[in-house]
Write a protein that holds these residues in place. Sequence first.
Motif, PDB file in Angstrom:
ATOM      1  N   ALA A   1      10.742  -5.429  14.756  1.00 49.23           N
ATOM      2  CA  ALA A   1      11.329  -4.089  14.665  1.00 49.23           C
ATOM      3  C   ALA A   1      11.291  -3.573  13.226  1.00 49.23           C
ATOM      4  O   ALA A   1      11.057  -2.383  12.986  1.00 49.23           O
ATOM      5  N   ILE A   2      11.512  -4.470  12.265  1.00 49.42           N
ATOM      6  CA  ILE A   2      11.446  -4.085  10.853  1.00 49.42           C
ATOM      7  C   ILE A   2      10.040  -3.619  10.500  1.00 49.42           C
ATOM      8  O   ILE A   2       9.844  -2.613   9.807  1.00 49.42           O
ATOM      9  N   PHE A   3       9.046  -4.336  11.017  1.00 49.14           N
ATOM     10  CA  PHE A   3       7.654  -3.973  10.755  1.00 49.14           C
ATOM     11  C   PHE A   3       7.328  -2.606  11.357  1.00 49.14           C
ATOM     12  O   PHE A   3       6.694  -1.759  10.715  1.00 49.14           O
ATOM     13  N   LYS A   4       7.772  -2.375  12.584  1.00 49.93           N
ATOM     14  CA  LYS A   4       7.498  -1.093  13.235  1.00 49.93           C
ATOM     15  C   LYS A   4       8.181   0.058  12.501  1.00 49.93           C
ATOM     16  O   LYS A   4       7.622   1.155  12.376  1.00 49.93           O
ATOM     17  N   LYS A   5       9.406  -0.195  12.005  1.00 52.68           N
ATOM     18  CA  LYS A   5      10.121   0.841  11.243  1.00 52.68           C
ATOM     19  C   LYS A   5       9.368   1.168   9.957  1.00 52.68           C
ATOM     20  O   LYS A   5       9.237   2.350   9.586  1.00 52.68           O
ATOM     21  N   GLU A   6       8.853   0.165   9.297  1.00 55.26           N
ATOM     22  CA  GLU A   6       8.087   0.388   8.068  1.00 55.26           C
ATOM     23  C   GLU A   6       6.822   1.181   8.371  1.00 55.26           C
ATOM     24  O   GLU A   6       6.432   2.073   7.608  1.00 55.26           O
ATOM     25  N   ARG A   7       6.198   0.874   9.478  1.00 57.06           N
ATOM     26  CA  ARG A   7       4.988   1.603   9.862  1.00 57.06           C
ATOM     27  C   ARG A   7       5.295   3.079  10.110  1.00 57.06           C
ATOM     28  O   ARG A   7       4.518   3.961   9.722  1.00 57.06           O
ATOM     29  N   GLU A   8       6.442   3.357  10.728  1.00 63.96           N
ATOM     30  CA  GLU A   8       6.842   4.748  10.965  1.00 63.96           C
ATOM     31  C   GLU A   8       7.093   5.477   9.645  1.00 63.96           C
ATOM     32  O   GLU A   8       6.717   6.645   9.482  1.00 63.96           O
ATOM     33  N   ASP A   9       7.728   4.795   8.689  1.00 64.22           N
ATOM     34  CA  ASP A   9       7.995   5.410   7.386  1.00 64.22           C
ATOM     35  C   ASP A   9       6.693   5.730   6.654  1.00 64.22           C
ATOM     36  O   ASP A   9       6.563   6.785   6.021  1.00 64.22           O
ATOM     37  N   VAL A  10       5.735   4.815   6.744  1.00 60.71           N
ATOM     38  CA  VAL A  10       4.444   5.038   6.090  1.00 60.71           C
ATOM     39  C   VAL A  10       3.718   6.215   6.739  1.00 60.71           C
ATOM     40  O   VAL A  10       3.083   7.028   6.053  1.00 60.71           O
ATOM     41  N   ALA A  11       3.826   6.334   8.057  1.00 56.82           N
ATOM     42  CA  ALA A  11       3.194   7.456   8.761  1.00 56.82           C
ATOM     43  C   ALA A  11       3.791   8.790   8.298  1.00 56.82           C
ATOM     44  O   ALA A  11       3.070   9.785   8.135  1.00 56.82           O
ATOM     45  N   LYS A  12       5.105   8.811   8.065  1.00 56.14           N
ATOM     46  CA  LYS A  12       5.753  10.032   7.570  1.00 56.14           C
ATOM     47  C   LYS A  12       5.264  10.371   6.165  1.00 56.14           C
ATOM     48  O   LYS A  12       5.010  11.542   5.847  1.00 56.14           O
ATOM     49  N   ASN A  13       5.138   9.349   5.321  1.00 56.13           N
ATOM     50  CA  ASN A  13       4.632   9.581   3.968  1.00 56.13           C
ATOM     51  C   ASN A  13       3.208  10.123   4.001  1.00 56.13           C
ATOM     52  O   ASN A  13       2.855  11.031   3.243  1.00 56.13           O
ATOM     53  N   MET A  14       2.395   9.561   4.891  1.00 50.92           N
ATOM     54  CA  MET A  14       1.012  10.012   4.983  1.00 50.92           C
ATOM     55  C   MET A  14       0.948  11.477   5.415  1.00 50.92           C
ATOM     56  O   MET A  14       0.168  12.264   4.860  1.00 50.92           O
ATOM     57  N   ALA A  15       1.774  11.842   6.387  1.00 51.85           N
ATOM     58  CA  ALA A  15       1.796  13.233   6.847  1.00 51.85           C
ATOM     59  C   ALA A  15       2.210  14.167   5.710  1.00 51.85           C
ATOM     60  O   ALA A  15       1.658  15.270   5.560  1.00 51.85           O
ATOM     61  N   LYS A  16       3.161  13.717   4.897  1.00 53.43           N
ATOM     62  CA  LYS A  16       3.616  14.526   3.759  1.00 53.43           C
ATOM     63  C   LYS A  16       2.497  14.704   2.736  1.00 53.43           C
ATOM     64  O   LYS A  16       2.260  15.815   2.241  1.00 53.43           O
ATOM     65  N   TYR A  17       1.789  13.612   2.436  1.00 55.31           N
ATOM     66  CA  TYR A  17       0.696  13.695   1.464  1.00 55.31           C
ATOM     67  C   TYR A  17      -0.461  14.536   2.004  1.00 55.31           C
ATOM     68  O   TYR A  17      -1.098  15.286   1.253  1.00 55.31           O
ATOM     69  N   GLU A  18      -0.735  14.407   3.294  1.00 54.80           N
ATOM     70  CA  GLU A  18      -1.814  15.200   3.891  1.00 54.80           C
ATOM     71  C   GLU A  18      -1.492  16.695   3.812  1.00 54.80           C
ATOM     72  O   GLU A  18      -2.366  17.514   3.499  1.00 54.80           O
ATOM     73  N   LYS A  19      -0.240  17.034   4.085  1.00 54.90           N
ATOM     74  CA  LYS A  19       0.174  18.441   4.017  1.00 54.90           C
ATOM     75  C   LYS A  19       0.066  18.966   2.593  1.00 54.90           C
ATOM     76  O   LYS A  19      -0.415  20.089   2.358  1.00 54.90           O
ATOM     77  N   LEU A  20       0.489  18.141   1.631  1.00 51.98           N
ATOM     78  CA  LEU A  20       0.402  18.534   0.225  1.00 51.98           C
ATOM     79  C   LEU A  20      -1.047  18.721  -0.199  1.00 51.98           C
ATOM     80  O   LEU A  20      -1.386  19.681  -0.907  1.00 51.98           O
TER      81      LEU A  20
ATOM     82  N   GLN B   1       0.821  -1.206   0.000  1.00 54.88           N
ATOM     83  CA  GLN B   1       0.000   0.000   0.000  1.00 54.88           C
ATOM     84  C   GLN B   1       0.861   1.264   0.000  1.00 54.88           C
ATOM     85  O   GLN B   1       0.464   2.297  -0.550  1.00 54.88           O
ATOM     86  N   LYS B   2       2.057   1.179   0.578  1.00 49.70           N
ATOM     87  CA  LYS B   2       2.972   2.320   0.526  1.00 49.70           C
ATOM     88  C   LYS B   2       3.349   2.631  -0.921  1.00 49.70           C
ATOM     89  O   LYS B   2       3.320   3.795  -1.348  1.00 49.70           O
ATOM     90  N   TYR B   3       3.686   1.590  -1.674  1.00 51.63           N
ATOM     91  CA  TYR B   3       4.060   1.807  -3.077  1.00 51.63           C
ATOM     92  C   TYR B   3       2.852   2.204  -3.925  1.00 51.63           C
ATOM     93  O   TYR B   3       2.989   2.982  -4.876  1.00 51.63           O
ATOM     94  N   LEU B   4       1.682   1.677  -3.584  1.00 54.49           N
ATOM     95  CA  LEU B   4       0.476   2.099  -4.296  1.00 54.49           C
ATOM     96  C   LEU B   4       0.237   3.591  -4.080  1.00 54.49           C
ATOM     97  O   LEU B   4      -0.113   4.321  -5.019  1.00 54.49           O
ATOM     98  N   ALA B   5       0.445   4.061  -2.850  1.00 57.78           N
ATOM     99  CA  ALA B   5       0.274   5.486  -2.554  1.00 57.78           C
ATOM    100  C   ALA B   5       1.286   6.332  -3.331  1.00 57.78           C
ATOM    101  O   ALA B   5       0.956   7.413  -3.824  1.00 57.78           O
ATOM    102  N   GLU B   6       2.521   5.834  -3.451  1.00 55.74           N
ATOM    103  CA  GLU B   6       3.532   6.553  -4.236  1.00 55.74           C
ATOM    104  C   GLU B   6       3.090   6.675  -5.694  1.00 55.74           C
ATOM    105  O   GLU B   6       3.262   7.724  -6.328  1.00 55.74           O
ATOM    106  N   LEU B   7       2.535   5.596  -6.219  1.00 55.88           N
ATOM    107  CA  LEU B   7       2.043   5.617  -7.600  1.00 55.88           C
ATOM    108  C   LEU B   7       0.918   6.636  -7.760  1.00 55.88           C
ATOM    109  O   LEU B   7       0.912   7.433  -8.714  1.00 55.88           O
TER     110      LEU B   7
END
Length: 211
Positions: free
Chosen positions: A150-169, A110-116
């Motif tokens: 830990a890998i899963f939690k890190k990915e979740r944090e990265d997705v949260a950052k992307n979402m915040a960026k898209y929301e701001k945009l 879903q992260k890559y789908l959002a990027e697309l």
Amino acid sequence: SGVFHHLSHEILPLLQTCLPPGKLPELTPPLCSALSLLCLAEGQAVTTEKAEESGKSASLLSKLHFGIFQFLSEAYALLSSRLTGEYKDLSTRFLEYVTTMGALHELKSQKYLAELLESEDRVGDAVGVLRRALAAAKKSTPSKDDKWIAIFKKEREDVAKNMAKYEKLNDSMMLQKIPIDREIPFPKGEKIVNLIPYTPTRVVRELRFKS
């Protein structure tokens, strides 16, 4: 994967009457089928990691990760349907690993789908995808600490950052409607790893007689 498939379909069904019920879950056809699917998922994960390193498109990466998620979901379905019966002695850590890896690859898909979607100026849709993804990820996060968790939690944090960026945009420029529920685009899976059938080989020894 082929070996587990062979065991599941050719060998173990013939042995079930000889085995004590519930004592050896690893010697049941459904569990071997699940292990076969896990091998396919791992194989596609390796290919997908190489695709990420080589900079393949977000569209392809989304499909590959969702294909891994589909393999893992099928495996877990075989396991979870028997948790109260013959598989009640299965390791909870093993089951947690399967579910967490499934959640990880679904999240990445879903992260890559959002990027697309963002690249197509569909920022509102991208926000909707990531909101749904994070909501599902929070339900899947285990409490224990481990490397793969830990890998899963890190990915979740990265997705949260992307979402915040898209929301701001979206709030500052695009001003698009955020879809909800069934309006949100969903990933499409692509399975590129196939099972290679296992053919057992028989050792034939030549008998030589002394004259």
